[in-house]
Structure formats: C-alpha cells, structure tokens
Scaffold this active site. Structure first.
Site, PDB file in Angstrom:
ATOM      1  N   GLY A  21       0.825  -1.198   0.000  1.00 52.19           N
ATOM      2  CA  GLY A  21       0.000   0.000   0.000  1.00 52.19           C
ATOM      3  C   GLY A  21       0.866   1.257   0.000  1.00 52.19           C
ATOM      4  O   GLY A  21       0.591   2.236  -0.691  1.00 52.19           O
ATOM      5  N   ARG A  88      -0.222  -8.857  -3.328  1.00 52.28           N
ATOM      6  CA  ARG A  88      -0.279  -7.783  -2.344  1.00 52.28           C
ATOM      7  C   ARG A  88       0.557  -8.160  -1.137  1.00 52.28           C
ATOM      8  O   ARG A  88       0.496  -9.307  -0.655  1.00 52.28           O
ATOM      9  CB  ARG A  88      -1.737  -7.538  -1.936  1.00 52.28           C
ATOM     10  CG  ARG A  88      -1.889  -6.694  -0.701  1.00 52.28           C
ATOM     11  CD  ARG A  88      -3.288  -6.151  -0.514  1.00 52.28           C
ATOM     12  NE  ARG A  88      -3.583  -5.848   0.863  1.00 52.28           N
ATOM     13  CZ  ARG A  88      -3.072  -4.825   1.545  1.00 52.28           C
ATOM     14  NH1 ARG A  88      -2.215  -3.988   0.982  1.00 52.28           N
ATOM     15  NH2 ARG A  88      -3.402  -4.629   2.804  1.00 52.28           N
ATOM     16  N   GLY A  90       0.881  -6.571   2.483  1.00 53.38           N
ATOM     17  CA  GLY A  90       0.327  -5.497   3.311  1.00 53.38           C
ATOM     18  C   GLY A  90       0.119  -5.907   4.747  1.00 53.38           C
ATOM     19  O   GLY A  90       0.743  -6.865   5.218  1.00 53.38           O
ATOM     20  N   THR A  91      -0.730  -5.162   5.420  1.00 51.85           N
ATOM     21  CA  THR A  91      -1.023  -5.463   6.824  1.00 51.85           C
ATOM     22  C   THR A  91      -2.521  -5.664   7.000  1.00 51.85           C
ATOM     23  O   THR A  91      -3.316  -5.249   6.162  1.00 51.85           O
ATOM     24  CB  THR A  91      -0.572  -4.318   7.761  1.00 51.85           C
ATOM     25  OG1 THR A  91      -1.277  -3.126   7.396  1.00 51.85           O
ATOM     26  CG2 THR A  91       0.910  -4.084   7.686  1.00 51.85           C
ATOM     27  N   ASP A 205      -2.153  -5.046  14.046  1.00 50.40           N
ATOM     28  CA  ASP A 205      -2.899  -4.675  15.258  1.00 50.40           C
ATOM     29  C   ASP A 205      -4.013  -5.685  15.487  1.00 50.40           C
ATOM     30  O   ASP A 205      -4.344  -6.448  14.597  1.00 50.40           O
ATOM     31  CB  ASP A 205      -3.466  -3.257  15.126  1.00 50.40           C
ATOM     32  CG  ASP A 205      -4.337  -3.098  13.880  1.00 50.40           C
ATOM     33  OD1 ASP A 205      -3.799  -3.197  12.760  1.00 50.40           O
ATOM     34  OD2 ASP A 205      -5.553  -2.899  14.037  1.00 50.40           O
TER      35      ASP A 205
HETATM   36  N1  HPA Z   1      -8.631  -1.832   9.726  1.00 50.52           N
HETATM   37  C1  HPA Z   1      -8.547  -1.821   8.403  1.00 50.52           C
HETATM   38  N2  HPA Z   1      -7.435  -2.084   7.750  1.00 50.52           N
HETATM   39  C2  HPA Z   1      -6.339  -2.363   8.468  1.00 50.52           C
HETATM   40  C3  HPA Z   1      -6.356  -2.381   9.850  1.00 50.52           C
HETATM   41  C4  HPA Z   1      -7.565  -2.111  10.509  1.00 50.52           C
HETATM   42  O1  HPA Z   1      -7.638  -2.127  11.747  1.00 50.52           O
HETATM   43  N3  HPA Z   1      -5.096  -2.681  10.267  1.00 50.52           N
HETATM   44  C5  HPA Z   1      -4.349  -2.844   9.165  1.00 50.52           C
HETATM   45  N4  HPA Z   1      -5.089  -2.651   8.061  1.00 50.52           N
END
Ligand code: HPA
Length: 232
Positions: A21, A88, A90-91, A205
């Site tokens: 991203g 992708r 990402g996180t 998270d």
């Molecule tokens: N919400 C949406 N997208 C995300 C989050 C989240 O808490 N953490 C990482 N990407």
C-alpha cells in the site's frame, strides 16, 4: 504509452508485480531486496520499481490505501502493462483474539464491502478468492523457510473509521480472521482478467483487544512476508 496514473513505458513493468500500500515500502524493498533497479513511476509519488530478485524480473508498485486507490493501479497494470501475477504485501488488523501480532496471514478468501463490487455485481456477492497455484506455492515456500503462516479468510473494507458497536461480530462468528482494505478488489479484478493474485499480510494490530505490533514485530514479519512474496 503510459496509463492514466502510471508513467512507465510498456515493457518497463515486469509480469510479476508486488503491491504494498505504502509507496515508500516499494522504494525500500526495491533498494534493499532487488538488483539493477529502475524507478518507472513517480506520478503522485506512488513509486514503482522494476528490478531482479535472484535473476528473476519483478516489479513493486505502491497502491495507496483502500480499494478505490488500489483498483486503479491494478487495472492499469493489467490492462496497459500486461501484468500476469499480482501479490499484495500489506497489513491487516486481527479480529480473532488468539491471532498473534506480527503473524503472517495468507488470505484464502476476501469478504468485503467494496462499493465497486456491489455496483458491478448488482448487489449480489462475488466470492473473491486468490489464485490456487500461487496460494499453494506461497504456503510451500513458507514451510521451506520455516515461516509460520496462517491461511484464512479476511474482510476488505472501504471504511477504516466507524462507530458501529461490535462491527465485526458476525464475521468473527464465521471464522474471518483479519480486516484490511484492498484484497477483495485485487482478487475480483484479477479473476475478471484471468491473471493470478494473492494477498500476503502481516498482523499490525488486533482490533478486538486494541493491541498494536511493536516496531520489532513489524520488522521481522515484514521480512518474512517479503521473503514469501519474492520467492513465489
Ligand atoms: N482496519 C482496516 N485495515 C487495516 C487495519 C484495521 O484495523 N489494520 C491494518 N489494516
């Protein structure tokens, strides 16, 4: 020729493209993991690089956050530049309490609320899934490198901030493990154009417990995720 949002000439982008991203992640990965790099896009500072990983040509293109932004780049990569494989990197935020921060997740399916999908499929729901061969290969690569991965269903949302109480309850009950903002669009667009797609994510998270990964967790899991994406 270039596309609306990418200034690369046709041929400057590899058939395999990694999609973080954050455009600065694209720059970082190109500078630290790839050889013989060329920056092919600076439009909107959405950096894109092509280089070589162990002799194989690969590109890495920032997408921005959310399905609106990433859909633009994914469409242009496929339609103008002939991209065949999109991964992708990402996180996601975890919505299962026992999912560790820093854990690498491979998205085996993406539920979501993408407004473009709702319009496109006229209110019906498309099952957004990755390419099976890529998924299988990524899983095997992670085993070979002793990287623990959790394969699971995720949810891609258009809205990061909202005030809905227990927003994720129903999805948790149905085994969805994480929330992010891009994969449903990636998987859908890839299927339409008969190209391969996969999302590899790290847990940044936990939305339920409120925990957030330390820099050290993030660094290690980022390296693990990149290793899988580059080796596939
Ligand atoms: N919400 C949406 N997208 C995300 C989050 C989240 O808490 N953490 C990482 N990407």
């Amino acid at each position: 020729m270039a596309s609306f949002h990418l200034e690369a000439k046709v041929g400057e982008i590899a058939e395999k493209v990694l999609l973080p991203g954050d455009p600065l992640r694209a720059k970082y990965v190109a500078e630290n993991f790839l050889e013989d790099i060329q920056c092919y896009n600076r439009v909107r500072n959405m950096f894109g690089y092509t280089g070589y990983y162990k002799g194989n040509r690969v590109s890495i293109q920032g997408t921005g956050m959310g399905m609106g932004s990433c859909s633009i780049y994914i469409n242009e990569l496929i339609r103008t530049y002939g991209t065949k494989t999109l991964i992708r990197v990402g996180t996601c935020g975890a919505i299962q309490e026992d999912l560790d921060l820093g854990q690498v997740v491979i998205a085996t399916g993406a539920c979501g609320d993408n407004s473009a999908n709702m319009l496109y499929f006229e209110g019906k729901q498309f099952a957004a899934t990755p390419d099976f061969d890529l998924l299988y290969e990524a899983y095997n690569v992670s085993k070979e490198h002793h990287i623990k991965v959790i394969p699971g269903t995720i949810f891609s949302t258009d809205s990061f901030y909202d005030d809905v109480p227990n927003r994720w309850q129903r999805w948790i009950e149905h085994g969805v493990i994480g929330v992010e903002m891009e994969s449903q669009a990636l998987y859908t667009i890839a299927k339409k154009h008969k190209v391969k797609a996969l999302s590899i994510l790290t847990v940044s998270d936990n939305i339920i417990t409120g925990a957030a990964a330390s820099n050290q967790d993030r660094e290690q899991s980022f390296m693990d995720m990149m290793k899988i994406a580059l080796e596939v």
